[in-house]
Enzyme design. Structure first.
Site, PDB file in Angstrom:
ATOM      1  N   CYS A  82       0.817  -1.213   0.000  1.00 15.64           N
ATOM      2  CA  CYS A  82       0.000   0.000   0.000  1.00 15.64           C
ATOM      3  C   CYS A  82       0.848   1.259   0.000  1.00 15.64           C
ATOM      4  CB  CYS A  82      -0.958  -0.066   1.175  1.00 15.64           C
ATOM      5  SG  CYS A  82      -1.255   1.438   2.021  1.00 15.64           S
ATOM      6  N   CYS A  85       2.090   2.853   5.168  1.00 15.64           N
ATOM      7  CA  CYS A  85       2.786   2.556   6.436  1.00 15.64           C
ATOM      8  C   CYS A  85       4.065   1.786   6.186  1.00 15.64           C
ATOM      9  CB  CYS A  85       1.912   1.694   7.322  1.00 15.64           C
ATOM     10  SG  CYS A  85       0.446   2.500   7.887  1.00 15.64           S
ATOM     11  N   GLN A 287      -5.686  18.945  12.090  1.00 18.80           N
ATOM     12  CA  GLN A 287      -4.650  17.940  12.343  1.00 18.80           C
ATOM     13  C   GLN A 287      -5.281  16.554  12.391  1.00 18.80           C
ATOM     14  OE1 GLN A 287      -1.513  18.587  12.357  1.00 18.80           O
ATOM     15  NE2 GLN A 287      -1.298  20.752  12.866  1.00 18.80           N
ATOM     16  N   TYR A 316      -0.694  30.777   9.184  1.00 17.91           N
ATOM     17  CA  TYR A 316      -1.074  29.470   8.612  1.00 17.91           C
ATOM     18  C   TYR A 316      -1.958  28.760   9.637  1.00 17.91           C
ATOM     19  CZ  TYR A 316       3.244  30.580   6.046  1.00 17.91           C
ATOM     20  OH  TYR A 316       4.246  31.193   5.326  1.00 17.91           O
ATOM     21  N   GLU A 337      -4.942  32.994   7.522  1.00 23.37           N
ATOM     22  CA  GLU A 337      -5.078  31.695   6.851  1.00 23.37           C
ATOM     23  C   GLU A 337      -5.592  31.963   5.435  1.00 23.37           C
ATOM     24  OE1 GLU A 337      -4.888  28.206   7.199  1.00 23.37           O
ATOM     25  OE2 GLU A 337      -5.992  28.140   5.306  1.00 23.37           O
ATOM     26  N   CYS A 412       5.592  20.177   9.506  1.00 25.41           N
ATOM     27  CA  CYS A 412       5.403  18.757   9.182  1.00 25.41           C
ATOM     28  C   CYS A 412       6.467  18.287   8.194  1.00 25.41           C
ATOM     29  CB  CYS A 412       3.993  18.522   8.636  1.00 25.41           C
ATOM     30  SG  CYS A 412       3.605  19.547   7.231  1.00 25.41           S
TER      31      CYS A 412
HETATM   32  N1  SAH Z   1      -2.124  25.665  12.400  1.00 29.25           N
HETATM   33  C1  SAH Z   1      -3.195  24.876  11.859  1.00 29.25           C
HETATM   34  C2  SAH Z   1      -3.054  24.553  10.373  1.00 29.25           C
HETATM   35  C3  SAH Z   1      -1.719  24.070   9.903  1.00 29.25           C
HETATM   36  S1  SAH Z   1      -1.690  23.391   8.264  1.00 29.25           S
HETATM   37  C4  SAH Z   1      -3.408  23.624  12.664  1.00 29.25           C
HETATM   38  O1  SAH Z   1      -2.588  23.274  13.502  1.00 29.25           O
HETATM   39  O2  SAH Z   1      -4.445  22.984  12.474  1.00 29.25           O
HETATM   40  C5  SAH Z   1      -1.183  24.714   7.277  1.00 29.25           C
HETATM   41  C6  SAH Z   1      -2.270  25.702   6.966  1.00 29.25           C
HETATM   42  O3  SAH Z   1      -1.677  26.723   6.148  1.00 29.25           O
HETATM   43  C7  SAH Z   1      -3.459  25.153   6.175  1.00 29.25           C
HETATM   44  O4  SAH Z   1      -4.650  25.497   6.823  1.00 29.25           O
HETATM   45  C8  SAH Z   1      -3.358  25.864   4.814  1.00 29.25           C
HETATM   46  O5  SAH Z   1      -4.616  26.138   4.247  1.00 29.25           O
HETATM   47  C9  SAH Z   1      -2.641  27.148   5.191  1.00 29.25           C
HETATM   48  N2  SAH Z   1      -1.898  27.825   4.126  1.00 29.25           N
HETATM   49  C10 SAH Z   1      -1.221  27.274   3.083  1.00 29.25           C
HETATM   50  N3  SAH Z   1      -0.594  28.213   2.366  1.00 29.25           N
HETATM   51  C11 SAH Z   1      -0.862  29.405   2.969  1.00 29.25           C
HETATM   52  C12 SAH Z   1      -0.496  30.755   2.680  1.00 29.25           C
HETATM   53  N4  SAH Z   1       0.280  31.062   1.647  1.00 29.25           N
HETATM   54  N5  SAH Z   1      -0.952  31.719   3.520  1.00 29.25           N
HETATM   55  C13 SAH Z   1      -1.736  31.430   4.585  1.00 29.25           C
HETATM   56  N6  SAH Z   1      -2.117  30.158   4.890  1.00 29.25           N
HETATM   57  C14 SAH Z   1      -1.686  29.161   4.097  1.00 29.25           C
END
Ligand code: SAH
Length: 459
Positions: A82, A85, A287, A316, A337, A412
């Site tokens: 797959c 994992c 997440q 973000y 965001e 990540c």
């Molecule tokens: N901090 C949040 C999301 C992290 S994931 C949490 O912990 O849940 C990264 C996020 O960045 C996503 O929601 C994605 O939509 C956003 N993102 C991606 N590119 C971006 C940009 N250029 N400007 C602002 N946000 C962005």
């Protein structure tokens, strides 16, 4: 990525000396290096060379003479096929050690920084942790519908009946979807022929609340039996609280399209994190490992050394989780965001938790930061949690102008994290680097880095 120049099948004998950043066994064969799936350091055996890409050789084990003490019997019998994992056959403690080392190595290689990395925090029970499940569908020669995962770098779907890392509640729902698609003649979408209706089924489960969202990703807007399908699905699986149709007619490997119809329920689910309640829509990022997310967020809050005088910035921000959790410990939070649906969720999330000192903007994080810097706004602590590609120079240059005294970078992808930290390292000092195992049995690792403004650079 395309695999080119497939070499005629060759078998070589070799010893695995290391694991690459992608988690493949590294075997030296004369002047060649072979990257071998499912081979672990210390193991020896016969390796079938399967393909060559960009001058590198890739292979798989055909026979093992010597096994690693860290090799274990995987719970999932198709984990090698797959591709999700790849580490299920590797002892969990060894996975964690590899993840810690990977972060350290990326800092050494990319940032040229010799840093101390805390041991990766693992899960007590590293199975059934994923709250988001997305599967493509296909039909076999007998007309039976199946779903699974794409084999790496292909459109071939490896059928999966039971997945050991996903919320167990998804299994029954997927089985009902398969059965109903067959009986109602709803064809799975075929990417190569660009024919059919249903591309993916995405399931989102709430960890703390009994709520489940099913998103039917379709290639077309309307299709026969849509209403009957949803009625029958919800009747057989009353645990589903909302069904959304997402339309994606593009030839793309991005799963979700723009347009959506709510077919049943509210169109979102609710979950809790660190004592707050959040609503999550289909298109919003959330997440995927709820147990580890709480641990990570708690760590991030502590790393931010928050005080009631602080202005915090959450870049973000997804549906606003980090900023909203920080709010009670600071004066106010500003967050930004890009995805509109997530911002809508974030604003509602502030309301549902009665949080007022919180402002959320829908914008590109870099443009927003550049504007903040040109207005000479004040920020004490910056939380940033960009997608895998990391941040960019516009954002980081604006950070260097704004000079928040603390930065908590959640990432990540260690390679882009190391690159970005190196960019601001002249002005910022790394305090702690703490990896978290958000994705057990995969090669992915989440890392929190806290940084502080070096004394000479303070205002
Ligand atoms: N901090 C949040 C999301 C992290 S994931 C949490 O912990 O849940 C990264 C996020 O960045 C996503 O929601 C994605 O939509 C956003 N993102 C991606 N590119 C971006 C940009 N250029 N400007 C602002 N946000 C962005």
């Amino acid at each position: 990525m395309r695999q080119t120049g497939v070499a005629p099948l060759t078998v070589v004998h070799g010893k695995c000396v290391d694991l690459s950043f992608e988690g493949k066994g590294v075997v030296k064969n004369g002047s060649d290096v072979i990257f071998v799936d499912g081979m672990f350091p210390g193991e020896e055996g016969d390796i079938e060379i399967t393909y060559r890409r960009a001058g590198q050789l890739f292979g798989k084990v055909s026979h093992l003479d010597k096994k690693s003490p860290n090799r274990i019997d995987p719970r999932c019998k198709i984990c090698s096929a797959c591709g999700g994992c790849t580490f299920q056959q590797y002892a969990y403690e060894a996975q964690l050690k590899w993840k810690t080392d990977k972060v350290k190595e990326q800092f050494r290689k990319i940032a040229h920084m010799d840093v101390e990395v805390q041991p990766c925090v693992g899960m007590d029970n590293p199975y059934y942790y994923r709250n988001k499940i997305q599967m493509p569908f296909a039909k076999d020669r007998k007309g039976n519908v199946y779903c699974g995962f794409y084999k790496q770098n292909t459109h071939v779907i490896v059928p999966v009946d039971k997945c050991h890392i996903e919320d167990e509640r998804a299994e029954k729902i997927l089985n009902v979807c398969k059965k109903l698609m067959k009986s109602m003649h709803i064809d799975p979408y075929n990417e190569d022929e660009r024919y059919g209706v249903l591309r993916h089924v995405l399931i989102r489960t709430s960890y703390y609340k009994d709520q489940i969202m099913v998103v039917l990703v379709t290639a077309v807007d309307s299709f026969r039996s849509r209403g009957n399908f949803v009625d029958a699905l919800v009747k057989e699986c009353p645990e589903i609280t909302t069904v959304v149709q997402n339309i994606n007619s593009r030839a793309t490997n991005v799963i979700l399209g723009e347009k959506e119809h709510v077919l049943y329920g509210k169109g979102y689910i609710e979950d809790s994190l660190c004592g707050l309640s959040f609503r999550i829509s289909a298109k919003s990022f959330y997440q995927t490992n709820p147990v580890m997310t709480e641990k990570l967020y708690r760590f991030a809050m502590e790393a931010g050394k928050l005080t009631k005088e602080d202005v915090a910035f959450d870049a973000y921000s997804g549906i606003g989780t980090i900023g909203l959790i920080a709010c009670k410990d600071v004066k106010n939070v500003i967050s930004v965001e890009l995805v509109g649906a997530a911002v809508k969720d974030g604003i509602r999330n502030a309301e549902r938790n009665h949080i007022e000192d919180f402002k959320m903007y829908c914008d590109d994080a870099s443009s927003f930061m550049v504007n903040m810097a040109s207005r000479k706004e004040h920020v004490d602590v910056l939380f940033m949690d960009p997608p895998r590609k990391g941040s960019d120079e516009r954002f980081l240059n604006a950070v260097l102008k704004l000079k928040p005294s603390r930065i908590v970078y959640v990432s990540c992808e260690p390679s882009t994290l190391a690159r970005d930290v190196a960019y601001i390292n002249g002005m910022y000092q790394v305090e702690v680097i703490q990896p978290f195992d958000m994705f057990p049995h995969t090669t992915h690792v989440e890392t929190v880095v806290s940084l502080s403004l070096k004394k000479a650079d303070k205002h």
